[in-house]
Design a protein around this motif. Structure first.
Motif, mmCIF file in Angstrom:
data_model
loop_
_atom_site.group_PDB
_atom_site.id
_atom_site.type_symbol
_atom_site.label_atom_id
_atom_site.label_comp_id
_atom_site.label_asym_id
_atom_site.label_seq_id
_atom_site.Cartn_x
_atom_site.Cartn_y
_atom_site.Cartn_z
ATOM 1 N N GLY A 149 0.714 5.927 -0.259
ATOM 2 C CA GLY A 149 -0.086 7.142 -0.208
ATOM 3 C C GLY A 149 -0.519 7.503 1.193
ATOM 4 O O GLY A 149 -0.129 6.864 2.169
ATOM 5 N N PRO A 150 -1.327 8.581 1.298
ATOM 6 C CA PRO A 150 -1.789 9.047 2.611
ATOM 7 C C PRO A 150 -2.710 8.040 3.287
ATOM 8 O O PRO A 150 -3.174 7.100 2.650
ATOM 9 C CB PRO A 150 -2.545 10.338 2.269
ATOM 10 C CG PRO A 150 -2.917 10.215 0.829
ATOM 11 C CD PRO A 150 -1.847 9.389 0.189
ATOM 12 N N TRP A 151 -2.963 8.267 4.585
ATOM 13 C CA TRP A 151 -3.687 7.277 5.386
ATOM 14 C C TRP A 151 -5.055 6.945 4.815
ATOM 15 O O TRP A 151 -5.478 5.800 4.795
ATOM 16 C CB TRP A 151 -3.804 7.727 6.842
ATOM 17 C CG TRP A 151 -4.718 8.924 7.033
ATOM 18 C CD1 TRP A 151 -4.345 10.241 7.016
ATOM 19 C CD2 TRP A 151 -6.134 8.893 7.245
ATOM 20 N NE1 TRP A 151 -5.438 11.035 7.180
ATOM 21 C CE2 TRP A 151 -6.553 10.246 7.344
ATOM 22 C CE3 TRP A 151 -7.076 7.882 7.378
ATOM 23 C CZ2 TRP A 151 -7.889 10.584 7.543
ATOM 24 C CZ3 TRP A 151 -8.416 8.228 7.581
ATOM 25 C CH2 TRP A 151 -8.800 9.568 7.668
ATOM 26 N N PHE A 153 0.825 -1.203 0.000
ATOM 27 C CA PHE A 153 0.000 0.000 0.000
ATOM 28 C C PHE A 153 0.857 1.251 0.000
ATOM 29 O O PHE A 153 1.941 1.264 0.564
ATOM 30 C CB PHE A 153 -0.912 0.009 1.220
ATOM 31 C CG PHE A 153 -1.977 -1.041 1.170
ATOM 32 C CD1 PHE A 153 -3.268 -0.733 0.789
ATOM 33 C CD2 PHE A 153 -1.686 -2.349 1.474
ATOM 34 C CE1 PHE A 153 -4.243 -1.704 0.715
ATOM 35 C CE2 PHE A 153 -2.642 -3.335 1.405
ATOM 36 C CZ PHE A 153 -3.928 -3.005 1.030
ATOM 37 N N ARG A 172 -4.843 4.513 2.039
ATOM 38 C CA ARG A 172 -4.582 3.163 2.543
ATOM 39 C C ARG A 172 -5.857 2.522 3.079
ATOM 40 O O ARG A 172 -6.121 1.347 2.839
ATOM 41 C CB ARG A 172 -3.546 3.209 3.670
ATOM 42 C CG ARG A 172 -2.164 3.531 3.187
ATOM 43 C CD ARG A 172 -1.265 3.881 4.355
ATOM 44 N NE ARG A 172 0.043 4.231 3.861
ATOM 45 C CZ ARG A 172 1.022 3.358 3.695
ATOM 46 N NH1 ARG A 172 0.851 2.111 4.046
ATOM 47 N NH2 ARG A 172 2.172 3.728 3.209
ATOM 48 N N VAL A 173 -6.637 3.338 3.825
ATOM 49 C CA VAL A 173 -7.883 2.804 4.393
ATOM 50 C C VAL A 173 -8.837 2.373 3.274
ATOM 51 O O VAL A 173 -9.430 1.292 3.321
ATOM 52 C CB VAL A 173 -8.547 3.859 5.309
ATOM 53 C CG1 VAL A 173 -9.937 3.390 5.731
ATOM 54 C CG2 VAL A 173 -7.683 4.120 6.533
ATOM 55 N N ALA A 211 -7.484 -0.685 1.378
ATOM 56 C CA ALA A 211 -7.557 -1.891 2.211
ATOM 57 C C ALA A 211 -8.942 -2.522 2.155
ATOM 58 O O ALA A 211 -9.085 -3.725 2.404
ATOM 59 C CB ALA A 211 -7.191 -1.561 3.655
#
Lengths: 103, 234
Positions: free
Chosen positions: B109-111, B107, B114-115, B118
């Motif tokens: 990039g920014p959080w 993964f 990712r969320v 995912a």
């Protein structure tokens, strides 16, 4: 709010959080080499557990031996003959369906 | 259907040649048929269990994990209670903790990205996104995950709104397609001895626990077999 919608929302949020946990925890840093080596062995361990539970798992836990096992055997035979993935899963499904038809 | 190429990578850092989202869609296409059929049966079961028509479809988009959704529908339908249903579903989905960890290095990039990415993880998308070095290809994961999400949700809607028209997926043997899929994707990984040991360890842990725990726990516990890899690190 009804029990149905509470369960939809709570299970949904919990699942979103569980799925996101790993990618967030390991953001932007590589784990130390031993942990990385362990992570690279996570996939075969989990895949093997999925094979076992999907082939033998009963609806409420425990074991249930049924046509899935014959299907899995057919899939394994196709793998040994170096068949492509589509042939492997089709062989498994057709075999299980035939066993159910006869049984 | 793109056949997985089996190749030996000289070291774990070696880049995989470019795979695209479309490769992921193609890789997941055969299992998408099964996901659609099981989505239909989830829609039918959920409606019969008193979940209505809209809630099952919302659940397929947000939870997007078949076994947990079946568990909620059957427990609520049998009058098993809200807490039991939630606990069973969360236990079943705990495996996405270790599965997410195994995919984490793919993964970027920014959080929030990712969320979002995912959420494309389900057993089957994660499985077809495997590279032979034990890592995950992000493009394959997203392509496969999106296709499966569409199939699963469309199936749920068909089942919830027009369920009486469709055949039972088990009579078509589609439930046997899933263990065969996981076996086929495990196959190229266990050429290396330590990964074979991890696979055997994971299978053994699951087999031992299955009679004693609820569904879900054996898979989570099987992830401990990955420690074989740490021990063998030179």
């Amino acid at each position: 709010m009804s029990a149905v919608w509470i369960s939809v929302i709570v299970v949904g949020l919990a699942t979103i959080a569980i799925k996101a946990a790993g990618p967030l925890l390991l953001a932007r840093r590589s784990p130390p080499p031993r942990a990385q080596a362990a992570l690279e062995h996570l996939a075969p361990a989990l895949l093997a557990a999925l094979v076992v539970t999907q082939a033998l798992g009963g609806p409420d836990g425990g074991f249930a031996v049924d046509a899935r096992l014959a299907g899995l055997a057919a899939g394994a035979a196709a793998l040994l003959l170096r068949a492509p993935l589509l042939v492997v899963i089709t062989a498994a499904a057709v075999t299980a369906a035939l066993v159910r038809l006869v049984g | 259907m793109a056949r997985r190429t089996v190749r030996r990578l000289p070291d774990a850092q070696a880049p995989e040649p470019g795979r695209t989202y479309l490769d992921g869609v193609r890789a997941a296409a055969p299992i998408g048929v099964a996901a659609l059929a099981f989505g239909v049966s989830f829609g039918v079961l959920a409606r019969a269990a008193g979940m209505g028509r809209v809630a099952p479809v919302v659940m397929s988009v947000t939870t997007f994990a078949g076994s947990a959704q079946f568990a909620v529908a059957s427990i609520l339908g049998a009058g098993g209670g809200l807490v039991t249903a939630i606990v069973a579903a969360v236990l079943l989905n705990l495996r996405y903790g270790p599965i997410g960890l195994s995919a984490a290095t793919a993964f970027e990039g920014p959080w929030w990205r990712r969320v979002l990415t995912a959420q494309m993880i389900v057993d089957e998308s994660w499985a077809v996104a495997q590279r032979d070095d034990g890592r995950i290809d992000r493009h394959l994961l997203i392509g496969a995950g999106l296709l499966l999400l569409v199939c699963w949700t469309a199936g749920t809607a068909i089942g919830a709104f027009a369920g009486d028209l469709v055949a039972d997926p088990e009579s078509l043997g589609l439930d046997a397609a899933f263990p065969a899929l996981f076996l086929a994707l495990l196959w190229p990984q266990v050429r290396e001895r330590s990964r074979l040991l991890a696979a055997l360890g994971g299978a053994a842990i699951a087999l031992v626990l299955m009679p004693f725990t609820g569904p879900g726990v054996p898979i989570v516990a099987a992830s401990l077999a990955c420690l074989i890899g740490a021990r063998r690190q030179p």
